[in-house]
Design an enzyme around this catalytic site. Structure first.
Site, PDB file in Angstrom:
ATOM      1  N   GLU A   1       0.864  -1.246  -0.001  1.00  0.00           N
ATOM      2  CA  GLU A   1      -0.002   0.015   0.023  1.00  0.00           C
ATOM      3  C   GLU A   1       0.827   1.183   0.031  1.00  0.00           C
ATOM      4  OE1 GLU A   1      -3.562  -2.294   2.588  1.00  0.00           O
ATOM      5  OE2 GLU A   1      -2.754  -0.181   3.323  1.00  0.00           O
TER       6      GLU A   1
ATOM      7  N   CYS B   1       6.290  -6.394   7.300  1.00  0.00           N
ATOM      8  CA  CYS B   1       7.541  -5.703   8.063  1.00  0.00           C
ATOM      9  C   CYS B   1       8.007  -7.028   8.975  1.00  0.00           C
ATOM     10  CB  CYS B   1       7.216  -4.447   9.020  1.00  0.00           C
ATOM     11  SG  CYS B   1       8.717  -3.784   9.447  1.00  0.00           S
TER      12      CYS B   1
ATOM     13  N   CYS C   1       1.611  -1.677  15.497  1.00  0.00           N
ATOM     14  CA  CYS C   1       1.461  -1.372  13.916  1.00  0.00           C
ATOM     15  C   CYS C   1       0.823  -2.405  13.103  1.00  0.00           C
ATOM     16  CB  CYS C   1       2.813  -1.297  13.389  1.00  0.00           C
ATOM     17  SG  CYS C   1       3.078  -1.149  11.669  1.00  0.00           S
TER      18      CYS C   1
ATOM     19  N   GLY D   1       6.985  -1.491   6.035  1.00  0.00           N
ATOM     20  CA  GLY D   1       8.197  -1.863   6.163  1.00  0.00           C
ATOM     21  C   GLY D   1       9.202  -0.837   6.801  1.00  0.00           C
TER      22      GLY D   1
ATOM     23  N   SER E   1      12.105   7.306   7.562  1.00  0.00           N
ATOM     24  CA  SER E   1      11.448   6.875   9.015  1.00  0.00           C
ATOM     25  C   SER E   1      11.958   5.445   9.347  1.00  0.00           C
ATOM     26  CB  SER E   1      10.124   6.743   9.095  1.00  0.00           C
ATOM     27  OG  SER E   1       9.527   6.611  10.317  1.00  0.00           O
TER      28      SER E   1
ATOM     29  N   CYS F   1      -0.641   6.067   8.774  1.00  0.00           N
ATOM     30  CA  CYS F   1       0.455   5.350   9.374  1.00  0.00           C
ATOM     31  C   CYS F   1       0.115   4.252  10.138  1.00  0.00           C
ATOM     32  CB  CYS F   1       1.352   6.163  10.078  1.00  0.00           C
ATOM     33  SG  CYS F   1       1.854   7.663   9.298  1.00  0.00           S
TER      34      CYS F   1
HETATM   35  N1  SAH Z   1       9.395   0.952   9.792  1.00  0.00           N
HETATM   36  C1  SAH Z   1       9.560   2.529   9.706  1.00  0.00           C
HETATM   37  C2  SAH Z   1       8.590   3.264   8.726  1.00  0.00           C
HETATM   38  C3  SAH Z   1       7.296   2.868   8.676  1.00  0.00           C
HETATM   39  S1  SAH Z   1       6.519   2.972  10.145  1.00  0.00           S
HETATM   40  C4  SAH Z   1       9.329   2.950  11.365  1.00  0.00           C
HETATM   41  O1  SAH Z   1       9.035   2.222  11.955  1.00  0.00           O
HETATM   42  O2  SAH Z   1       9.534   4.011  11.476  1.00  0.00           O
HETATM   43  C5  SAH Z   1       5.951   4.941   9.832  1.00  0.00           C
HETATM   44  C6  SAH Z   1       5.452   5.341  11.010  1.00  0.00           C
HETATM   45  O3  SAH Z   1       4.244   4.972  11.224  1.00  0.00           O
HETATM   46  C7  SAH Z   1       6.261   5.062  12.395  1.00  0.00           C
HETATM   47  O4  SAH Z   1       6.731   6.270  12.926  1.00  0.00           O
HETATM   48  C8  SAH Z   1       5.282   4.345  13.132  1.00  0.00           C
HETATM   49  O5  SAH Z   1       5.753   4.200  14.471  1.00  0.00           O
HETATM   50  C9  SAH Z   1       4.063   4.896  12.922  1.00  0.00           C
HETATM   51  N2  SAH Z   1       3.015   3.979  13.134  1.00  0.00           N
HETATM   52  C10 SAH Z   1       3.065   2.420  13.243  1.00  0.00           C
HETATM   53  N3  SAH Z   1       1.792   1.971  13.662  1.00  0.00           N
HETATM   54  C11 SAH Z   1       0.991   3.252  14.057  1.00  0.00           C
HETATM   55  C12 SAH Z   1      -0.360   3.264  14.417  1.00  0.00           C
HETATM   56  N4  SAH Z   1      -1.078   2.367  14.903  1.00  0.00           N
HETATM   57  N5  SAH Z   1      -0.689   4.452  14.504  1.00  0.00           N
HETATM   58  C13 SAH Z   1       0.097   5.512  14.404  1.00  0.00           C
HETATM   59  N6  SAH Z   1       1.389   5.435  13.918  1.00  0.00           N
HETATM   60  C14 SAH Z   1       1.943   4.241  13.640  1.00  0.00           C
HETATM   61 FE1  SF4 Z   2       7.809  -2.178  10.858  1.00  0.00          FE
HETATM   62 FE2  SF4 Z   2       7.647   0.267  11.355  1.00  0.00          FE
HETATM   63 FE3  SF4 Z   2       5.526  -1.023  11.597  1.00  0.00          FE
HETATM   64 FE4  SF4 Z   2       7.464  -1.200  13.419  1.00  0.00          FE
HETATM   65  S1  SF4 Z   2       6.241   0.355  12.996  1.00  0.00           S
HETATM   66  S2  SF4 Z   2       6.512  -2.973  12.368  1.00  0.00           S
HETATM   67  S3  SF4 Z   2       9.181  -1.092  12.168  1.00  0.00           S
HETATM   68  S4  SF4 Z   2       6.461  -0.496   9.755  1.00  0.00           S
END
Ligand code: SAH
Ligand code: SF4
Length: 335
Positions: free
Chosen positions: A81, A102, A109, A152, A184, A329
């Site tokens: 996506e 991921c 997440c 990812g 990120s 996100c």
């Molecule tokens: N793997 C990398 C980039 C992808 S995640 C990382 O973790 O930084 C991108 C962003 O989305 C990250 O800052 C992550 O913490 C945030 N994120 C993940 N799950 C989320 C959720 N349920 N609600 C809000 N932000 C979330």
């Molecule tokens: Fe992967 Fe980023 Fe999600 Fe953590 S927040 S599972 S590192 S995509």
């Protein structure tokens, strides 16, 4: 889309054809070879057959058309996506994926919850940008910013992500400016160091979520390896080379990491950096997933922010885009 073996198909063509084709793909964003008027018919037929431009995607639009989510089906059937968001100033940000699923598995997440499928190839990363660029072109608009914040962990697929970034920066291709691209990471320290060395002008965001190792480990098991101290050393290296701002992403989880003690620990962590003035905190509203967490209340977010600011730490409460199309996100997942 596959330009890899283009040289084979262009063997018997004059040399300027390569540039024409490159421009058609990366500057005019064509989605049909037949629309490239300056190519001979037989070459168009050859390209149509051997280098199809089609990107298999389903697009969902929401928020008055300001948020678009693309579900892209890859050649092997995996799905990824990507999200396109237009802000109030009319600027378009593309949020793209670097992996299908991921492997880190952060508990809050959606991508992490759905497991890991595979790394994306550079071309699959680029196709997400091409897809949105084609859509925007029809609206006479363009992509302004790119964030690797979809599915990812980009630093666990760095070789391909790097190739994709090179294509994004290449003046003969997309020609984006480094400062309009952000990566990120959950805190893969080798990646943070590599970014400093290889692309010092690209923005870095580090998903901190807690300045307490024990809590952080509960959220992201990988903290065992990339703990707060190691992350700090890597960020200090990045700061020493780039002298640019680093963004700390902090998902606000009700009663887990949003209390006074959590804010104090975060402030202490940031204050332990030599270049603490270059660290900016983004507080992110939690988007609902399968996990049991709840989002922190608006009031709690404000209190947290006030505390950090009183400690001279610049802080933003980041509005969540894309919730309605489940494209925010952390809500991106493969099916
Ligand atoms: N793997 C990398 C980039 C992808 S995640 C990382 O973790 O930084 C991108 C962003 O989305 C990250 O800052 C992550 O913490 C945030 N994120 C993940 N799950 C989320 C959720 N349920 N609600 C809000 N932000 C979330
Ligand atoms: Fe992967 Fe980023 Fe999600 Fe953590 S927040 S599972 S590192 S995509």
């Amino acid at each position: 889309m596959n330009l890899k073996n283009l040289s084979t198909i262009l063997e018997k063509e004059p040399r300027f054809r390569f540039k024409q084709i490159q421009d058609a793909v990366y500057k005019q964003f064509v989605d049909n070879w037949g629309d490239v008027s300056n190519l001979p018919k037989n070459l168009v037929a050859n390209l149509k057959e051997n280098y199809p431009l089609k990107i298999n995607a389903e697009i969902m639009s929401d928020n008055g058309g300001n948020t678009k989510k693309a579900i892209i089906r890859l050649n092997d059937g995996e799905q990824i996506e990507a999200v396109l968001m237009r802000n109030k100033q009319g600027k378009n940000t593309a949020c793209i994926s670097s992996q299908a699923g991921c492997p880190i598995g952060c508990v809050f997440c959606a991508t992490g919850q759905s497991g890991f499928k595979r790394n994306l190839q550079a071309e699959e990363i680029i196709n997400q940008i091409l897809l949105f660029a084609r859509i925007l072109k029809k609206e006479d608009a363009k992509i302004d910013r790119i964030v690797f914040m979809g599915m990812g962990e980009p630093f666990l697929n760095w070789e391909e992500a790097k190739k994709a970034i090179e294509t994004l920066l290449d003046k003969d291709k997309f020609g984006f400016g480094s400062r309009h691209i952000s990566i990120s990471t959950i805190g893969v320290t080798e990646g943070i160091r590599a970014l400093a060395k290889e692309f010092p002008q690209i923005n870095l965001a580090v998903s901190i979520h807690s300045a307490n190792n024990q809590k952080r480990e509960e959220l992201a098991g990988i903290n065992e390896r990339y703990n707060l101290n190691r992350i700090k050393k890597a960020i200090e290296y990045y700061l020493s080379i780039t002298n640019r701002k680093v963004f700390f992403e902090y998902v606000m989880l009700d009663n887990f990491n949003d209390q006074g003690e959590d804010a104090r620990e975060l402030a202490r962590y940031i204050q332990s950096f030599d270049k603490r003035h270059l660290i900016h905190v983004n507080l992110i509203a939690y988007n609902k997933t399968l996990a049991e967490f709840k989002a922190s209340s608006g009031e709690t977010q404000e209190k947290f922010k006030d505390f950090l600011e009183k400690n001279h730490i610049s802080t933003t409460i980041r509005k969540s885009f894309g919730g309605e199309v489940v494209g925010a996100c952390g809500q991106l997942k493969s099916f």
